[in-house]
Design a protein around this motif. Structure first.
Motif, PDB file in Angstrom:
ATOM      1  N   GLY A  86       0.816  -1.206   0.000  1.00 53.91           N
ATOM      2  CA  GLY A  86       0.000   0.000   0.000  1.00 53.91           C
ATOM      3  C   GLY A  86       0.853   1.261   0.000  1.00 53.91           C
ATOM      4  N   GLU A  87       1.931   1.246   0.787  1.00 57.35           N
ATOM      5  CA  GLU A  87       2.842   2.389   0.831  1.00 57.35           C
ATOM      6  C   GLU A  87       3.519   2.602  -0.517  1.00 57.35           C
ATOM      7  OE1 GLU A  87       5.295   1.159   4.049  1.00 57.35           O
ATOM      8  OE2 GLU A  87       3.991   2.049   5.596  1.00 57.35           O
ATOM      9  N   GLN A  88       3.771   1.517  -1.244  1.00 54.83           N
ATOM     10  CA  GLN A  88       4.377   1.650  -2.575  1.00 54.83           C
ATOM     11  C   GLN A  88       3.436   2.348  -3.546  1.00 54.83           C
ATOM     12  OE1 GLN A  88       5.806  -2.301  -3.711  1.00 54.83           O
ATOM     13  NE2 GLN A  88       6.693  -2.516  -1.672  1.00 54.83           N
ATOM     14  N   VAL A  89       2.148   2.055  -3.457  1.00 56.67           N
ATOM     15  CA  VAL A  89       1.182   2.732  -4.325  1.00 56.67           C
ATOM     16  C   VAL A  89       1.118   4.217  -3.984  1.00 56.67           C
ATOM     17  CG1 VAL A  89      -1.257   2.884  -4.974  1.00 56.67           C
ATOM     18  CG2 VAL A  89      -0.168   0.639  -4.729  1.00 56.67           C
ATOM     19  N   ILE A  90       1.145   4.545  -2.707  1.00 54.48           N
ATOM     20  CA  ILE A  90       1.153   5.958  -2.306  1.00 54.48           C
ATOM     21  C   ILE A  90       2.420   6.648  -2.812  1.00 54.48           C
ATOM     22  CG2 ILE A  90       1.174   7.534  -0.333  1.00 54.48           C
ATOM     23  CD1 ILE A  90      -0.443   5.322   1.174  1.00 54.48           C
ATOM     24  N   ALA A  91       3.557   5.942  -2.734  1.00 56.53           N
ATOM     25  CA  ALA A  91       4.813   6.500  -3.257  1.00 56.53           C
ATOM     26  C   ALA A  91       4.717   6.722  -4.763  1.00 56.53           C
ATOM     27  CB  ALA A  91       5.981   5.568  -2.931  1.00 56.53           C
ATOM     28  N   VAL A 112      -4.481  -4.664  -1.637  1.00 54.59           N
ATOM     29  CA  VAL A 112      -3.570  -3.521  -1.569  1.00 54.59           C
ATOM     30  C   VAL A 112      -4.348  -2.219  -1.696  1.00 54.59           C
ATOM     31  CG1 VAL A 112      -1.669  -2.348  -2.756  1.00 54.59           C
ATOM     32  CG2 VAL A 112      -1.566  -4.813  -2.396  1.00 54.59           C
ATOM     33  N   SER A 113      -5.357  -2.208  -2.559  1.00 50.72           N
ATOM     34  CA  SER A 113      -6.182  -1.006  -2.721  1.00 50.72           C
ATOM     35  C   SER A 113      -6.864  -0.642  -1.412  1.00 50.72           C
ATOM     36  CB  SER A 113      -7.225  -1.232  -3.816  1.00 50.72           C
ATOM     37  OG  SER A 113      -6.602  -1.541  -5.049  1.00 50.72           O
ATOM     38  N   LEU A 114      -7.340  -1.642  -0.686  1.00 50.43           N
ATOM     39  CA  LEU A 114      -7.950  -1.388   0.622  1.00 50.43           C
ATOM     40  C   LEU A 114      -6.930  -0.805   1.593  1.00 50.43           C
ATOM     41  CD1 LEU A 114     -10.104  -4.644   1.002  1.00 50.43           C
ATOM     42  CD2 LEU A 114     -10.911  -2.356   0.371  1.00 50.43           C
ATOM     43  N   GLU A 115      -5.703  -1.311   1.535  1.00 51.96           N
ATOM     44  CA  GLU A 115      -4.649  -0.772   2.400  1.00 51.96           C
ATOM     45  C   GLU A 115      -4.406   0.706   2.088  1.00 51.96           C
ATOM     46  OE1 GLU A 115      -3.087  -2.005   4.900  1.00 51.96           O
ATOM     47  OE2 GLU A 115      -3.378  -4.169   4.781  1.00 51.96           O
ATOM     48  N   VAL A 116      -4.382   1.061   0.812  1.00 53.24           N
ATOM     49  CA  VAL A 116      -4.171   2.463   0.436  1.00 53.24           C
ATOM     50  C   VAL A 116      -5.283   3.326   1.008  1.00 53.24           C
ATOM     51  CG1 VAL A 116      -3.975   4.082  -1.494  1.00 53.24           C
ATOM     52  CG2 VAL A 116      -2.926   1.823  -1.665  1.00 53.24           C
ATOM     53  N   ALA A 117      -6.529   2.830   0.924  1.00 57.87           N
ATOM     54  CA  ALA A 117      -7.668   3.595   1.432  1.00 57.87           C
ATOM     55  C   ALA A 117      -7.612   3.795   2.931  1.00 57.87           C
ATOM     56  CB  ALA A 117      -8.970   2.902   1.037  1.00 57.87           C
ATOM     57  N   VAL A 118      -6.979   2.859   3.649  1.00 61.76           N
ATOM     58  CA  VAL A 118      -6.821   2.997   5.101  1.00 61.76           C
ATOM     59  C   VAL A 118      -5.638   3.900   5.428  1.00 61.76           C
ATOM     60  CG1 VAL A 118      -6.208   1.736   7.213  1.00 61.76           C
ATOM     61  CG2 VAL A 118      -7.958   0.823   5.675  1.00 61.76           C
ATOM     62  N   GLY A 198       6.341 -13.363   3.194  1.00 66.77           N
ATOM     63  CA  GLY A 198       5.961 -12.090   3.769  1.00 66.77           C
ATOM     64  C   GLY A 198       4.457 -11.900   3.836  1.00 66.77           C
ATOM     65  N   LEU A 199       3.744 -12.351   2.787  1.00 67.89           N
ATOM     66  CA  LEU A 199       2.293 -12.211   2.762  1.00 67.89           C
ATOM     67  C   LEU A 199       1.611 -13.293   3.591  1.00 67.89           C
ATOM     68  CD1 LEU A 199       1.829 -11.340  -1.018  1.00 67.89           C
ATOM     69  CD2 LEU A 199       1.765  -9.776   0.922  1.00 67.89           C
ATOM     70  N   PHE A 200       2.191 -14.475   3.569  1.00 66.01           N
ATOM     71  CA  PHE A 200       1.613 -15.631   4.253  1.00 66.01           C
ATOM     72  C   PHE A 200       1.513 -15.398   5.750  1.00 66.01           C
ATOM     73  CE2 PHE A 200       1.439 -20.214   5.347  1.00 66.01           C
ATOM     74  CZ  PHE A 200       0.524 -20.639   4.395  1.00 66.01           C
ATOM     75  N   PHE A 201       2.535 -14.747   6.315  1.00 63.37           N
ATOM     76  CA  PHE A 201       2.587 -14.574   7.766  1.00 63.37           C
ATOM     77  C   PHE A 201       2.244 -13.143   8.195  1.00 63.37           C
ATOM     78  CE2 PHE A 201       5.267 -18.285   6.941  1.00 63.37           C
ATOM     79  CZ  PHE A 201       4.696 -19.192   7.815  1.00 63.37           C
ATOM     80  N   GLY A 202       1.771 -12.337   7.274  1.00 67.39           N
ATOM     81  CA  GLY A 202       1.321 -10.995   7.614  1.00 67.39           C
ATOM     82  C   GLY A 202      -0.193 -10.907   7.573  1.00 67.39           C
ATOM     83  N   ARG A 203      -0.711  -9.729   7.805  1.00 66.50           N
ATOM     84  CA  ARG A 203      -2.163  -9.581   7.756  1.00 66.50           C
ATOM     85  C   ARG A 203      -2.621  -9.584   6.305  1.00 66.50           C
ATOM     86  NH1 ARG A 203      -4.438  -3.622   9.407  1.00 66.50           N
ATOM     87  NH2 ARG A 203      -3.951  -2.487   7.496  1.00 66.50           N
ATOM     88  N   VAL A 204      -3.745 -10.182   6.065  1.00 67.57           N
ATOM     89  CA  VAL A 204      -4.246 -10.334   4.705  1.00 67.57           C
ATOM     90  C   VAL A 204      -4.850  -9.040   4.194  1.00 67.57           C
ATOM     91  CG1 VAL A 204      -5.930 -11.560   3.267  1.00 67.57           C
ATOM     92  CG2 VAL A 204      -4.626 -12.802   5.002  1.00 67.57           C
ATOM     93  N   ALA A 205      -5.550  -8.321   5.061  1.00 62.89           N
ATOM     94  CA  ALA A 205      -6.266  -7.114   4.652  1.00 62.89           C
ATOM     95  C   ALA A 205      -6.534  -6.268   5.887  1.00 62.89           C
ATOM     96  CB  ALA A 205      -7.585  -7.498   3.967  1.00 62.89           C
ATOM     97  N   PRO A 206      -6.942  -5.017   5.699  1.00 64.18           N
ATOM     98  CA  PRO A 206      -7.390  -4.229   6.850  1.00 64.18           C
ATOM     99  C   PRO A 206      -8.537  -4.934   7.572  1.00 64.18           C
ATOM    100  CG  PRO A 206      -7.115  -2.831   4.919  1.00 64.18           C
ATOM    101  CD  PRO A 206      -6.970  -4.240   4.446  1.00 64.18           C
ATOM    102  N   GLN A 210     -11.775  -1.367  10.134  1.00 58.99           N
ATOM    103  CA  GLN A 210     -11.109  -0.400   9.265  1.00 58.99           C
ATOM    104  C   GLN A 210     -11.806  -0.313   7.912  1.00 58.99           C
ATOM    105  OE1 GLN A 210      -7.162  -2.226   9.609  1.00 58.99           O
ATOM    106  NE2 GLN A 210      -6.407  -0.329  10.511  1.00 58.99           N
ATOM    107  N   ARG A 211     -12.238  -1.450   7.396  1.00 54.69           N
ATOM    108  CA  ARG A 211     -12.933  -1.441   6.100  1.00 54.69           C
ATOM    109  C   ARG A 211     -14.229  -0.648   6.186  1.00 54.69           C
ATOM    110  NH1 ARG A 211     -11.320  -7.168   6.176  1.00 54.69           N
ATOM    111  NH2 ARG A 211     -13.493  -7.854   6.418  1.00 54.69           N
ATOM    112  N   ARG A 212     -14.924  -0.767   7.302  1.00 50.22           N
ATOM    113  CA  ARG A 212     -16.188  -0.036   7.474  1.00 50.22           C
ATOM    114  C   ARG A 212     -15.966   1.466   7.552  1.00 50.22           C
ATOM    115  NH1 ARG A 212     -20.450  -3.414   8.652  1.00 50.22           N
ATOM    116  NH2 ARG A 212     -19.857  -5.582   9.144  1.00 50.22           N
ATOM    117  N   GLY A 213     -14.735   1.863   7.828  1.00 42.30           N
ATOM    118  CA  GLY A 213     -14.428   3.284   7.899  1.00 42.30           C
ATOM    119  C   GLY A 213     -13.992   3.891   6.580  1.00 42.30           C
ATOM    120  N   ILE A 214     -13.907   3.097   5.527  1.00 40.75           N
ATOM    121  CA  ILE A 214     -13.511   3.604   4.207  1.00 40.75           C
ATOM    122  C   ILE A 214     -14.715   4.280   3.563  1.00 40.75           C
ATOM    123  CG2 ILE A 214     -12.744   2.949   1.893  1.00 40.75           C
ATOM    124  CD1 ILE A 214     -11.225   0.600   3.192  1.00 40.75           C
ATOM    125  N   THR A 215     -14.608   5.563   3.293  1.00 32.14           N
ATOM    126  CA  THR A 215     -15.752   6.322   2.780  1.00 32.14           C
ATOM    127  C   THR A 215     -15.722   6.540   1.274  1.00 32.14           C
ATOM    128  OG1 THR A 215     -14.593   8.409   3.242  1.00 32.14           O
ATOM    129  CG2 THR A 215     -16.045   7.531   4.968  1.00 32.14           C
TER     130      THR A 215
END
Length: 290
Positions: A86-91, A112-118, A198-206, A210-215
């Motif tokens: 997500g940070e890479q997309v913002i960059a 990743v798009s959801l991560e950017v929105a958060v 890295g993805l397997f042992f990290g969080r899958v999504a917000p 957090q998703r409910r807070g995406i407007t």
């Protein structure tokens, strides 16, 4: 309608690292759309949709995230996570000088798009999300990607062998989606293992909260008969996002082989997201011309 296409690159700098990311721009203007690929897939998978969006006056960018496609592929699992992507997309938006964009993608790209929105809600004009991977996909995801991690870590010769067979095939001589499959199989074992780990042992999504807070407005596309991307996850996400609409694809192959219906929906959604600004731009150009 023909649109301009340009390849670019930018660099991510961190503690003791400098990584190159590559992207392709389609069209021009200030109505930005960023499309993100699926896991281990190249950005070229979104070329047909990017061209269709750009033909309607949108400025589209497809990007290879770190560890994918023609971008750098470090072999450190700590470099890979949904948040880092997500940070890479913002960059990328910073590099392009884009204050806002409709951000979207498929599978990994959807999450990743959801991560950017958060991470940066003020940068997201809208979300174009296909096949999100959420709560209902956990078991199938483990079954699908654990063997890949095992092969890359303990039998790297299998990954190297597949790469040796597929890489020499001229992409211009095979159908488009055959070429995408060949590009996806063009992996290096150490980098592939790092990405999956890295993805397997990290969080899958917000989180759901957090998703409910995406407007931002969202178009969520799901389809049946796909355990890794169950329609239940897409429908659940559409229910969580306050300003979302849900479109059910007829199959996982519809947007690949018969894309007209879903592409029309995506184009219409992106145009709606940018409608006010695009109308203002047209009025400004008209007054200048007078």
């Amino acid at each position: 309608m023909l649109v301009s296409e340009r390849i670019g690159q930018f660099f991510l700098t961190g503690e003791g690292s400098r990584d190159r990311l590559e992207y392709t721009e389609y069209g021009a203007g200030d109505a930005w759309v960023v499309l993100v690929h699926g896991q281990l897939m190249p950005r070229r998978m979104h070329q047909p949709l990017a061209r269709a969006l750009a033909a309607e006056g949108l400025h589209v960018v497809t990007v290879d995230l770190l560890g994918h496609g023609r971008s750098d592929r470090p072999a450190d699992p700590l470099r890979y996570s949904m948040t880092a992507f997500g940070e890479q997309v913002i960059a990328l938006l910073d590099h392009l000088g884009a204050e806002q964009a409709v951000v979207g993608g498929t599978s990994l790209g959807a999450n990743v798009s959801l991560e950017v929105a958060v991470l940066a809600p003020e940068r997201v004009r809208g979300l174009l999300v296909e096949m999100p991977v959420l709560d209902n996909a956990v078991e199938a995801g483990i079954l699908a990607f654990a063997p890949l991690l095992f092969a890359a870590r303990f039998m790297p010769f299998t990954v190297a062998g597949v790469r040796a067979v597929t890489r020499p095939v001229p992409r211009g001589l095979v159908p488009f989606w055959t070429g995408i499959v060949l590009d996806t199989l063009d992996q290096r074992a150490d980098a592939m293992a790092a990405v999956v780990h890295g993805l397997f042992f990290g969080r899958v999504a917000p989180s759901s909260a957090q998703r409910r807070g995406i407007t931002a407005p969202a178009l969520v596309v799901g389809h049946p008969a796909d355990p890794i991307h169950p329609a239940a996850d897409a429908a659940m996400l559409a229910g969580e996002l306050p300003h979302a609409r849900f479109v059910q694809a007829r199959s996982i192959l519809e947007w690949r082989l018969r894309p007209e219906r879903l592409t029309r929906a995506a184009v219409g959604f992106a145009q709606e997201c940018w409608g006010e600004q695009r109308r203002a731009s047209r009025r400004e150009r008209s007054s200048t011309a007078q």
